[in-house]
Structures are given as structure tokens and as C-alpha cells.
Enzyme design. Sequence first.
Site, mmCIF file in Angstrom:
data_model
loop_
_atom_site.group_PDB
_atom_site.id
_atom_site.type_symbol
_atom_site.label_atom_id
_atom_site.label_comp_id
_atom_site.label_asym_id
_atom_site.label_seq_id
_atom_site.Cartn_x
_atom_site.Cartn_y
_atom_site.Cartn_z
ATOM 1 N N LYS A 30 0.982 4.444 -2.701
ATOM 2 C CA LYS A 30 1.012 5.694 -2.718
ATOM 3 C C LYS A 30 2.305 6.485 -3.203
ATOM 4 C CE LYS A 30 -2.093 7.470 -1.445
ATOM 5 N NZ LYS A 30 -3.323 7.538 -2.199
ATOM 6 N N TYR B 73 0.846 -1.334 -0.058
ATOM 7 C CA TYR B 73 0.099 -0.147 -0.018
ATOM 8 C C TYR B 73 1.063 1.369 -0.004
ATOM 9 C CZ TYR B 73 -2.974 4.047 1.546
ATOM 10 O OH TYR B 73 -3.405 5.260 1.859
ATOM 11 N N PHE C 3 0.899 5.526 15.655
ATOM 12 C CA PHE C 3 0.502 5.992 14.265
ATOM 13 C C PHE C 3 0.281 7.438 14.618
ATOM 14 C CE2 PHE C 3 -1.782 2.041 15.015
ATOM 15 C CZ PHE C 3 -1.331 1.372 13.852
HETATM 16 P P1 NAP Z 1 -12.110 4.408 0.767
HETATM 17 O O1 NAP Z 1 -13.258 4.636 1.575
HETATM 18 O O2 NAP Z 1 -11.754 2.905 0.516
HETATM 19 O O3 NAP Z 1 -12.158 5.291 -0.561
HETATM 20 C C1 NAP Z 1 -11.295 4.832 -1.913
HETATM 21 C C2 NAP Z 1 -11.831 5.468 -2.762
HETATM 22 O O4 NAP Z 1 -11.113 5.043 -4.154
HETATM 23 C C3 NAP Z 1 -13.366 4.957 -3.142
HETATM 24 O O5 NAP Z 1 -14.272 5.923 -3.623
HETATM 25 C C4 NAP Z 1 -13.158 3.748 -4.230
HETATM 26 O O6 NAP Z 1 -14.334 3.467 -4.877
HETATM 27 C C5 NAP Z 1 -12.138 4.384 -5.116
HETATM 28 N N1 NAP Z 1 -11.658 3.305 -5.806
HETATM 29 C C6 NAP Z 1 -10.680 2.307 -5.495
HETATM 30 N N2 NAP Z 1 -10.349 1.731 -6.563
HETATM 31 C C7 NAP Z 1 -10.935 2.299 -7.715
HETATM 32 C C8 NAP Z 1 -10.984 2.013 -9.003
HETATM 33 N N3 NAP Z 1 -10.367 1.176 -9.706
HETATM 34 N N4 NAP Z 1 -11.551 3.036 -9.798
HETATM 35 C C9 NAP Z 1 -12.257 4.113 -9.287
HETATM 36 N N5 NAP Z 1 -12.484 4.429 -7.973
HETATM 37 C C10 NAP Z 1 -11.615 3.347 -7.300
HETATM 38 O O7 NAP Z 1 -10.660 4.833 1.433
HETATM 39 P P2 NAP Z 1 -10.318 6.144 1.969
HETATM 40 O O8 NAP Z 1 -9.721 6.056 3.363
HETATM 41 O O9 NAP Z 1 -11.414 7.531 1.960
HETATM 42 O O10 NAP Z 1 -8.944 6.631 1.218
HETATM 43 C C11 NAP Z 1 -9.043 7.843 0.111
HETATM 44 C C12 NAP Z 1 -7.966 8.356 -0.349
HETATM 45 O O11 NAP Z 1 -7.227 8.519 0.838
HETATM 46 C C13 NAP Z 1 -6.770 7.078 -0.725
HETATM 47 O O12 NAP Z 1 -6.178 7.937 -1.799
HETATM 48 C C14 NAP Z 1 -6.048 6.977 0.273
HETATM 49 O O13 NAP Z 1 -4.879 6.335 -0.007
HETATM 50 C C15 NAP Z 1 -5.838 8.141 0.918
HETATM 51 N N6 NAP Z 1 -5.682 7.948 2.585
HETATM 52 C C16 NAP Z 1 -6.438 7.481 3.275
HETATM 53 C C17 NAP Z 1 -5.938 7.305 4.697
HETATM 54 C C18 NAP Z 1 -6.956 6.676 5.784
HETATM 55 O O14 NAP Z 1 -6.234 6.627 6.941
HETATM 56 N N7 NAP Z 1 -8.045 6.520 5.532
HETATM 57 C C19 NAP Z 1 -4.752 7.746 4.993
HETATM 58 C C20 NAP Z 1 -3.685 8.649 4.302
HETATM 59 C C21 NAP Z 1 -4.224 8.454 2.715
HETATM 60 P P3 NAP Z 1 -15.370 2.206 -4.590
HETATM 61 O O15 NAP Z 1 -16.098 2.690 -3.365
HETATM 62 O O16 NAP Z 1 -15.970 1.985 -5.882
HETATM 63 O O17 NAP Z 1 -14.704 1.063 -4.030
#
Ligand code: NAP
Length: 352
Positions: free
Chosen positions: A170, A166, A231
Site C-alpha cells: 500500500k 501488505y 486497531f
Molecule cells: P477485496 O474485497 O478483496 O477487494 C479487492 C479488489 O481488488 C477485488 O475486486 C479484487 O478482484 C481486486 N483485485 C485484486 N487483485 C487484482 C488484479 N490483479 N486485477 C484486478 N483486480 C484485482 O478487499 P477490500 O477490503 O474491499 O479492499 C479494497 C481496497 O481497500 C484495497 O485497495 C485495500 O487495500 C483497501 N483497504 C481495505 C481495508 C480493509 O480493512 N478492508 C482497509 C484499508 C484499505 P477479485 O474479486 O477478482 O479478486
Amino acid sequence: MNIDSSKPVLVTGANGYVASWLVKQLLEAGHTVHATVRNPDDDSKVGHLRRIAEQASGELKFFKADLLDDGAFDAPMQDCELVFHTASPFVQWNITDPQAQLIQPAKRGTLNVLESVERVATVKRVVLTTSVAAIYGDACDAQKVAGGVFTEAHWNTTSNEEHQAYSYSKTVAERVAWEAVEGQNRWDLVCINPSLVMGPSLATNSQSTSLSTIKELVDGTQRTGVPKLEFGIVDVRDVANAHYLAGFTSSASGRHICSAQSITLLGMAKLLRQKYPQYPLPRTLAPKSVVWAIGPWISGVTRSFVKNNVGYPLKFDNSYIKHDLGMEFRPLAETLHDHMEQLLADGIIKRR
Ligand code: NAP
């Protein structure tokens, strides 16, 4: 870069845990949001956004787009000056095919969105949701940086396809974005690098690892002891606000560590116990040797992760985002309590 706030803004992966709060903030501020999702007809994925839009002054338009479909972002990007690219899978454990599950959607997906940016001449700024995972690979890497504190100057050089896939996804996605912005001056790139995001979820159907982390802390899964893991934590509402500020602060530039504070799993349990003493929150540390031996079977963590992260401190310098975007962070107790209240309200944790 000055952004005309009357123009539509694009949010990719709009139904995600983080993006949903951003869409809410944009709609409540009166913006027109072009929201890309994989399936706009799936009410379990997008219903919460439709309901938010009904109460807000802004307008919400859905577009179907998969990160791996070339050109899929051209239509949703039309007329937009500002693009928030948040979509990327956030799955950390039990990875069986890192290329397909993580690296391709992150890297190829970012390139796909940026190729649309190249074709759609109205775009002036891209705000990319990256992560502290693009800044460091393992907590033990801190031993090699000044004062043991990670800053925006650091890049993750220790993750790869097999180890911390992961984090690797990123890192490569952010790197290709910085390469793409070179050599032109029509659009600029502002990166938000959140640490572990916590707090209440608007999305009812997210696969985000954020949501399982806290559930396992309070549901008794870890009552016999937790690994000594630290974390950086940040509230999901603050991450949304950081994106908003990154989009509309004309002087914004560069990478931004978005982390309120660092805390161990045991520290989180202690904070939650103050308000929820009746839940089986862990009180002790599990020895590293035990976590190494049984972690892969119980929670899917890898032994290399345990070796390089358990027992090491993890600190981030969040001064740049405060200075560049004027960010303020909520206290962690508020984040954890609000997260817990939501798990209770949704019936994910039984009320005691
Ligand atoms: P999340 O709820 O799982 O959101 C991920 C999003 O990406 C969902 O809308 C998902 O769509 C979409 N996605 C995944 N694969 C895809 C594909 N092939 N085509 C189109 N859309 C796709 O996770 P989140 O925590 O909100 O993460 C959002 C962003 O924040 C990501 O870039 C993640 O790396 C970043 N981030 C998160 C955290 C954390 O702790 N949560 C920390 C640092 C950075 P579906 O619903 O259709 O699967």
C-alpha cells in the site's frame, strides 16, 4: 476540481468489499458506473452488483480488466472525469510470494491505471484507495511520533517485502501515485486511507481480510484469549461515502485518514457481547509470549508482527477528513452489530 456528475465514473475492482458499497452509492445517486472486474461473467463475483443496479436510477456497465494487463483500463476510462482506483489485494497473513500476491498488483496496478489516466484526456480526478498501512508500519512506530498519534503527515518507513508485505504494497502504491500526479495540472489525486474496515458485506465472494477478522472473534476460534492488539476501525459504508465525497467535493485535496475510532480486540468482543452474550467471544488476553510462540502456526501471523504490534496502543487523528470532506462516522457498536447480523443471515455463523 469540478466533476460533471452526468459523466460516467470508473470504479476499479468494483466487486470488492469496499468498492461494492461505493458502486451502490453511485448507482443510487444516479451515476453511470464503469465497473472493472477480472471476470464480468462470474455471477458469484458480480451478481450482487447487477441486482443493485436493477433497483437503482444509475446505469452499470462492466469491463474486464486485470491490474497487470497493460492498457486494460483505457477502454473503461473513456469519457470518465472521475476514476476511483480501489482494486488491490487485501491479504495479510500466510503470504508466500509477496511480490506476486501483493506488491506487483498494488504498485504496477496503480501505475497501469495512472498510465491510462495519462492517455484519457477527459479524466480530471483520481481517488485512490490507500490505507493507514501507508501511514504507519507497526504500532510500535507510534512511539516515535508526536503524542503517539498518527496523522496524514506520516509515512510508513518500516515495512518491506519480508515484514508487513501488505502494508509495504500500500505504501509503494500510494507513493507512485503521488509521483505520477506531479508535473501536470489536468488531473488531481485525492487519497482515502482507511483503517480496518468492518460492517456488512454486499459482496458474497470477497477475499478481504476484513471479513475473516470478525468471524474468528465470534466463532469461538479465539475463545481462550486474544492478543492485546489495537486497531483503528471504520464502517465499510462510511469508507464508501468518504470516496464519494472525495470524488465530488471540488476542494478536496491530499491524504485522508478514514478511521472512526481505535479499539482493542477485547474491546470489540465486549461490544459484541452486549448484544450477543450467547456466543463464545473471548474474555481474556492471551500473553504476548504465547501469541509469539504459537501465532505463526495458528493464524499465520509472523513473529515480527507480534513483537512490534502486540501490547502497543494505536491512535489516529481523523480530524482532517471531517474538516476537508465533512465526514461523519457511525458509532462502532452499530458497525459491529450490523456485521454480526450479516454473518448470521448468511449462515457463516450459526444462530444460537
Ligand atoms: P477485496 O474485497 O478483496 O477487494 C479487492 C479488489 O481488488 C477485488 O475486486 C479484487 O478482484 C481486486 N483485485 C485484486 N487483485 C487484482 C488484479 N490483479 N486485477 C484486478 N483486480 C484485482 O478487499 P477490500 O477490503 O474491499 O479492499 C479494497 C481496497 O481497500 C484495497 O485497495 C485495500 O487495500 C483497501 N483497504 C481495505 C481495508 C480493509 O480493512 N478492508 C482497509 C484499508 C484499505 P477479485 O474479486 O477478482 O479478486
